[in-house]
Design an enzyme around this catalytic site. Structure first.
Site, PDB file in Angstrom:
ATOM      1  N   SER A 145      -8.578  -0.884  -2.159  1.00  0.00           N
ATOM      2  CA  SER A 145      -7.203  -1.343  -1.978  1.00  0.00           C
ATOM      3  C   SER A 145      -6.927  -2.472  -2.954  1.00  0.00           C
ATOM      4  O   SER A 145      -7.571  -3.529  -2.889  1.00  0.00           O
ATOM      5  CB  SER A 145      -6.994  -1.852  -0.550  1.00  0.00           C
ATOM      6  N   HIS A 198      -5.942   2.758  -3.570  1.00  0.00           N
ATOM      7  CA  HIS A 198      -5.152   2.593  -2.344  1.00  0.00           C
ATOM      8  C   HIS A 198      -4.089   1.526  -2.599  1.00  0.00           C
ATOM      9  O   HIS A 198      -4.403   0.399  -3.005  1.00  0.00           O
ATOM     10  CB  HIS A 198      -6.087   2.201  -1.204  1.00  0.00           C
ATOM     11  N   ASP A 206      -1.092  -0.551  -1.060  1.00  0.00           N
ATOM     12  CA  ASP A 206      -0.535  -1.029   0.212  1.00  0.00           C
ATOM     13  C   ASP A 206       0.868  -1.606   0.023  1.00  0.00           C
ATOM     14  O   ASP A 206       1.037  -2.697  -0.512  1.00  0.00           O
ATOM     15  CB  ASP A 206      -1.440  -2.126   0.777  1.00  0.00           C
ATOM     16  N   MET A 252       4.110  -3.222   1.545  1.00  0.00           N
ATOM     17  CA  MET A 252       4.542  -3.985   2.727  1.00  0.00           C
ATOM     18  C   MET A 252       5.920  -4.582   2.480  1.00  0.00           C
ATOM     19  O   MET A 252       6.222  -5.000   1.365  1.00  0.00           O
ATOM     20  CB  MET A 252       3.553  -5.122   2.999  1.00  0.00           C
ATOM     21  N   HIS A 263       0.101   3.789   0.791  1.00  0.00           N
ATOM     22  CA  HIS A 263       0.149   3.491   2.225  1.00  0.00           C
ATOM     23  C   HIS A 263       1.424   2.692   2.487  1.00  0.00           C
ATOM     24  O   HIS A 263       1.481   1.490   2.192  1.00  0.00           O
ATOM     25  CB  HIS A 263      -1.119   2.691   2.599  1.00  0.00           C
ATOM     26  N   MET A 304       3.834   0.675   4.531  1.00  0.00           N
ATOM     27  CA  MET A 304       4.016  -0.126   5.756  1.00  0.00           C
ATOM     28  C   MET A 304       5.426  -0.685   5.678  1.00  0.00           C
ATOM     29  O   MET A 304       5.635  -1.895   5.485  1.00  0.00           O
ATOM     30  CB  MET A 304       2.952  -1.235   5.812  1.00  0.00           C
ATOM     31  N   MET A 337      -6.074   3.063  11.113  1.00  0.00           N
ATOM     32  CA  MET A 337      -6.186   1.622  10.860  1.00  0.00           C
ATOM     33  C   MET A 337      -7.255   1.039  11.783  1.00  0.00           C
ATOM     34  O   MET A 337      -7.213   1.239  12.996  1.00  0.00           O
ATOM     35  CB  MET A 337      -4.856   0.919  11.153  1.00  0.00           C
ATOM     36  N   GLY A 340      -1.069  -5.375   7.662  1.00  0.00           N
ATOM     37  CA  GLY A 340      -0.340  -6.523   7.133  1.00  0.00           C
ATOM     38  C   GLY A 340      -1.142  -7.420   6.210  1.00  0.00           C
ATOM     39  O   GLY A 340      -0.567  -8.063   5.334  1.00  0.00           O
ATOM     40  N   ASP A 371      -9.144   2.447   7.405  1.00  0.00           N
ATOM     41  CA  ASP A 371      -8.599   1.342   6.597  1.00  0.00           C
ATOM     42  C   ASP A 371      -8.643   0.029   7.365  1.00  0.00           C
ATOM     43  O   ASP A 371      -7.976  -0.120   8.391  1.00  0.00           O
ATOM     44  CB  ASP A 371      -7.138   1.700   6.250  1.00  0.00           C
TER      45      ASP A 371
HETATM   46  C1  DX5 Z   1      -3.981  -3.752   5.623  1.00  0.00           C
HETATM   47  C2  DX5 Z   1      -4.138  -2.758   4.519  1.00  0.00           C
HETATM   48  C3  DX5 Z   1      -5.532  -2.519   4.045  1.00  0.00           C
HETATM   49  C4  DX5 Z   1      -6.225  -3.719   3.507  1.00  0.00           C
HETATM   50  C5  DX5 Z   1      -7.700  -3.530   3.656  1.00  0.00           C
HETATM   51  O1  DX5 Z   1      -2.697  -3.685   6.145  1.00  0.00           O
HETATM   52  O2  DX5 Z   1      -3.614  -1.504   4.906  1.00  0.00           O
HETATM   53  O3  DX5 Z   1      -5.546  -1.470   3.098  1.00  0.00           O
HETATM   54  O4  DX5 Z   1      -5.963  -3.968   2.170  1.00  0.00           O
HETATM   55  O5  DX5 Z   1      -8.312  -4.702   3.228  1.00  0.00           O
HETATM   56  P1  DX5 Z   1      -9.770  -5.095   3.715  1.00  0.00           P
HETATM   57  O6  DX5 Z   1     -10.704  -4.008   3.213  1.00  0.00           O
HETATM   58  O7  DX5 Z   1     -10.002  -6.397   3.062  1.00  0.00           O
HETATM   59  O8  DX5 Z   1      -9.757  -5.144   5.210  1.00  0.00           O
HETATM   60 ZN    ZN Z   2      -3.890   0.267   3.552  1.00  0.00          ZN
END
Ligand code: DX5
Ligand code: ZN
Length: 223
Positions: free
Chosen positions: A10, A35, A37, A39, A69, A71, A140, A145, A178
């Protein structure tokens, strides 16, 4: 040869000021997916990046797939934008869409792989209801977040249950987990039935991504 396990770094934990270089380094180190993310400070209490940044990193992704992904809420208006920006897979949270079936169709209509992301507090009934339309399930193992949170142990049982649903469907669905995955718990995650692993801090906070990914693959191979 298709690798049995998918490592999906990610970029949430990458150095944003050198994103192209970070993507190159992690792909050369053996990443299968990037990946991404997204947000919106609405569906989750944080704000990251959107389609313009996806488009900017696309030329650095070589053969790695961009695993977006979302969110965000609402979902549908962004699907086209991410398809144009080079996404290969788009996953969204079903609670963020008023019409989950329609959102999945919008992704499939773009020729992309579609998936649902399931929070720790979200039931698997969303998966059962849509299993014939999905190519990937993102479970998850933290609340979404933020990177760097701790893996919630109860999710191991949910991975088992999801694996049973996938096997029962007979469909080829990626089971990606994740949040909070590290070298010392990835064996539990794979034993429970996952075949794709999102990792942000456990990769980008280490000095040598090749060494880190090769340690992860060795651990997976021994499990
Ligand atoms: C959280 C994200 C994850 C996050 C994982 O909302 O969806 O993808 O980046 O990070 P780590 O591996 O550090 O938990
Ligand atoms: Zn993610």
């Amino acid at each position: 040869m298709t690798k049995p396990y998918i490592i999906a770094p990610s970029i949430l934990s990458a150095d944003f000021a050198r994103l192209g270089e970070e993507v190159t380094k992690v792909i050369d180190a053996g990443a299968d997916f990037i990946h991404f993310d997204v947000m919106d400070n609405h569906y989750v209490p944080n704000l990251t990046f959107g389609p313009m940044v996806c488009k900017a990193i696309k030329p650095y992704c070589k053969n790695a797939l961009i695993d977006v992904h979302l969110m965000i809420i609402p979902v549908d208006s962004m699907i086209n934008e991410f398809a144009k920006a080079g996404a290969d897979i788009i996953v969204f949270h079903p609670e963020a869409s008023l019409h989950v079936h329609r959102s999945l169709n919008l992704i499939k209509d773009q020729g992309l792989k579609a998936g649902l992301a399931i929070n720790p507090g979200t039931p698997l009934s969303y998966i059962e209801a849509n299993i014939n339309q999905i190519d990937m399930i993102l479970l998850m193992s933290v609340n979404p977040g933020f990177g760097g949170q701790s893996f919630i142990p109860g999710i191991i049982e949910k991975i088992h249950q999801t694996r049973i649903l996938i096997d029962k469907s007979g469909r080829d669905i990626i089971l990606e987990v994740d949040g909070g995955i590290k070298i010392d718990n990835i064996a539990d995650v794979v034993r429970a039935g996952a075949n794709a692993f999102v990792m942000g801090s456990a990769i980008f906070n280490t000095p040598d991504y090749s060494q880190t990914i090769s340690n992860l693959r060795n651990t997976l191979a021994k499990t």
